[in-house]
Design an enzyme around this catalytic site. Structure first.
Site, mmCIF file in Angstrom:
data_model
loop_
_atom_site.group_PDB
_atom_site.id
_atom_site.type_symbol
_atom_site.label_atom_id
_atom_site.label_comp_id
_atom_site.label_asym_id
_atom_site.label_seq_id
_atom_site.Cartn_x
_atom_site.Cartn_y
_atom_site.Cartn_z
ATOM 1 N N CYS B 86 -55.665 -70.137 -28.913
ATOM 2 C CA CYS B 86 -56.700 -70.522 -27.951
ATOM 3 C C CYS B 86 -56.374 -70.072 -26.531
ATOM 4 O O CYS B 86 -57.214 -70.173 -25.640
ATOM 5 C CB CYS B 86 -56.881 -72.035 -27.955
ATOM 6 S SG CYS B 86 -56.925 -72.735 -29.625
ATOM 7 N N CYS B 209 -62.774 -84.705 -28.736
ATOM 8 C CA CYS B 209 -62.526 -83.374 -29.318
ATOM 9 C C CYS B 209 -63.597 -82.405 -28.828
ATOM 10 O O CYS B 209 -64.778 -82.744 -28.796
ATOM 11 C CB CYS B 209 -62.600 -83.426 -30.844
ATOM 12 S SG CYS B 209 -61.503 -84.653 -31.595
ATOM 13 N N LYS B 331 -64.556 -79.364 -23.519
ATOM 14 C CA LYS B 331 -65.235 -80.500 -24.143
ATOM 15 C C LYS B 331 -66.746 -80.358 -24.135
ATOM 16 O O LYS B 331 -67.402 -80.605 -25.146
ATOM 17 C CB LYS B 331 -64.835 -81.797 -23.416
ATOM 18 C CG LYS B 331 -65.521 -83.041 -23.942
ATOM 19 C CD LYS B 331 -65.079 -83.370 -25.350
ATOM 20 C CE LYS B 331 -66.031 -84.324 -26.065
ATOM 21 N NZ LYS B 331 -67.184 -83.633 -26.652
ATOM 22 N N HIS B 335 -65.758 -74.227 -26.615
ATOM 23 C CA HIS B 335 -64.455 -73.599 -26.834
ATOM 24 C C HIS B 335 -64.529 -72.494 -27.909
ATOM 25 O O HIS B 335 -64.027 -72.648 -29.015
ATOM 26 C CB HIS B 335 -63.444 -74.686 -27.233
ATOM 27 C CG HIS B 335 -62.041 -74.202 -27.431
ATOM 28 N ND1 HIS B 335 -61.548 -73.053 -26.838
ATOM 29 C CD2 HIS B 335 -61.011 -74.699 -28.180
ATOM 30 C CE1 HIS B 335 -60.279 -72.889 -27.212
ATOM 31 N NE2 HIS B 335 -59.937 -73.855 -28.031
#
Lengths: 391, 391
Positions: B86, B209, B331, B335
């Site tokens: 990431c 998440c 968030k 992502h």
């Protein structure tokens, strides 16, 4: 910008090691690399690391760089993985050169690894296929050897080349590899062996294709400001060049040239201030025999269509004017994808520092490495120089 | 070494676009990036490209860089893919900075992309899992949210933090994302919504998440020698730092700190010659709520254990002393793995050039971006500066 030097280079044997982990292989290559540094080097003297791998087998697809550097005790340094299919290693070295020239690092580790032989044939074929274009090559059923077979067919048609011409690449490279204790297929082959081997993807047969190998290789680079702390043998990165091209063969202008290679070479020669004539040896990307022929022409070793003549006349033999693939090349030394490009630099370093054993050339000054991604979607070329020979 | 500037940055919306290809998304981000360059730029003025992607879904695992740059007409330039899970995008920007500082390029494109929502849940879970450690995390059944859940548990235990503390990250970031037309989840949420959401991996619930997103983002960097040809708004890369750490959580010294982040930040601050106090805003890597809390401490915004207080007191709200994740963060903005790090720089560029619309901060001088790979195996931190505010 400041100069960059190779202060060490080492590798595992390339071969079939299905019981060894990628971390284990990387650690062995790193150890060999450290050992090759004349005055020694501690792990905590390394400022940065770049790791090349395609990630074949999907073992640690994310964070593949830190996953191997942590295993050799190299903590906290900037570390990333670079991927350009089979050309990843050449680009890792290039990134190391940029890191040092940028002034942000003085000592950089550029390493690569791949483990392939613990997979079934179909899975290996999938992973090799990902180096080709996906939609128009892999998913239409074109294998990776099939892509190069199309290039071979086009070349043979255009330049009246023969299976003997392709086969001479195998004869020469196996002859070289037989003298390399690190080679995967370290045995000689005859022209008859090579010509008459079973077909893989016509016109390419078994001896026109490199093996599927496991292995790891690494290079330590240092800035001109610190090189003397590590070695008296100054192997300079005289020039480096890279380029990209359409990933899919069908979208390119030519099937018989790889423009990424010629662009990369032009840039490397220009930065080094030399011509191909100045080279004393070269390691070129011979994943398939046709790739070595095309490389001669892309890299300016001869005019278009003249590569078969160079092979016939022995120009690229170890005792010729421009020895090519003294290591055995991908064909005989092996092709563990992510390790191939850094492995080429191991041979260049060994040749330029007189460590090439039975393969040692006489006092070379300039050596070139040429690493290709896929069927030519990317290429990186480096020119190395022994500065003492220059004087 | 010469300075590097951001001359343009742009992105697609982040969201769920299962019918769009990764090439298409990359091209849209590239177009937005080109359009953001004040005086315009032609594709053939770009010297080099770096592409970040994890390769989720395995579409073009080899040559993923050239596969997208060819699609936008960027031919022949050196191009490679960089991977750090990431954190790939932050490292792509760093590599672009090094390429320019090295003197080997004047204009570099650093882009990233990911397409994830066209996969089934199980396949997505596999691909997210590859950002964790393989043998001791993924293959033992630990999901990626499970890894961060362990960090959250440890943090809550050590610092007496609560689910409300975690939830305030969601409330703030959704509030910001609601003002960002590019956000994946551009809606507000209440503390009650966030606290009471269903569990994902205890103590983390759905609002703790980030989503699984598709998207692409890119940044154009230029050397100080050419920046004035492209823009009058000089957004300087004041400092950049990166580091790595053990990939597997169990092998680290602490579950409540990410040493790669603190090392990277220290290096970035040192190069920029500033302290955290000098920052006017930051985009931090909030893949899970706990990650934002730990980031505050790793990046020196507060002492250990003080992150919940910063959130409670509104210090990192848009009207606080140090606004964090004005974009909505991972968030709310989303992502899309390879695009996340370059997407953070899009927000920094927009804030520093007054283009952040309803989210615009008042005349910021320094902004930071913080991008993490996996659960902390790698991190890249950049500090950007609007030089006009400095004067």
């Amino acid at each position: 910008m400041r100069d960059v030097y190779v202060i060490g280079a080492g590798q595992t044997p390339f071969g079939s090691f299905p019981d060894r982990s990628y971390r284990d292989l990387f650690a062995e290559a790193y150890g060999a690399t450290r050992d090759s540094v004349d005055s020694g080097i501690e792990t905590d003297e390394i400022d940065e690391a770049v790791v090349a791998t395609l990630g074949v087998g999907g073992r640690q697809l994310g964070l593949s760089g830190p996953a191997v550097t942590e295993h050799v005790g190299l903590h906290n340094v900037p570390c990333s993985r670079i991927e350009n299919a089979c050309g990843a290693g050449g680009f890792a070295v290039r990134q190391g050169v940029q890191a040092i020239k940028s002034g942000m690092a003085d000592v950089v580790l550029a390493g690569g690894f791949e483990v392939m032989t613990d997979l079934s044939g179909d899975v290996t074929k999938y992973w090799l296929g990902v180096s080709g274009e996906t939609e128009w090559e892999r998913l239409t059923g074109t294998t990776f050897s099939g892509v190069y077979a199309q290039m071979a067919s086009a070349y043979m048609e255009k330049h009246d080349a023969t299976k003997e011409d392709l086969s001479r690449v195998a004869v020469k490279n196996h002859g070289n590899g037989a003298k390399n204790p690190k080679a995967h297929l370290g045995f000689e082959c005859s022209l008859e062996d090579a010509v008459s081997a079973p077909a893989v993807a016509d016109p390419l047969n078994l001896y026109h294709c490199c093996p599927t190998s496991d292995g790891a290789a690494a290079v330590l680079l240092a800035s001109e400001d610190v090189v003397d702390e590590y070695t008296d043998e100054r192997v300079r990165v005289a020039g480096t060049g890279a380029a990209s091209e359409r990933v899919g063969l069908a979208q390119r202008d030519s099937y018989t040239e790889i423009s990424a290679s010629s662009e990369a070479a032009d840039r490397a020669y220009e930065r080094a201030g030399i011509d191909p004539d100045d080279l004393d040896f070269a390691e070129v990307h011979d994943c398939f025999a046709i790739a070595e022929l095309i490389a001669y022409e892309d890299l300016g070793f001869c005019d278009r269509g003249e590569a078969p003549r160079l092979l016939r006349e022995g120009v690229t033999d170890p005792d010729g004017d421009l020895p090519v693939n003294t290591s055995g090349g991908l064909k005989s030394k092996g092709h563990p994808i992510g390790a191939t490009g850094t492995g080429q630099v191991v041979e260049a370093f060994d040749q330029l520092t007189g460590r090439a054993g039975d393969r040692q050339l006489e006092n070379p000054r300039y050596g070139l490495t040429h690493n290709v991604g896929g069927s030519g979607g990317a290429a990186a070329v480096h020119v190395f120089e022994n500065e003492e020979v220059a004087q």
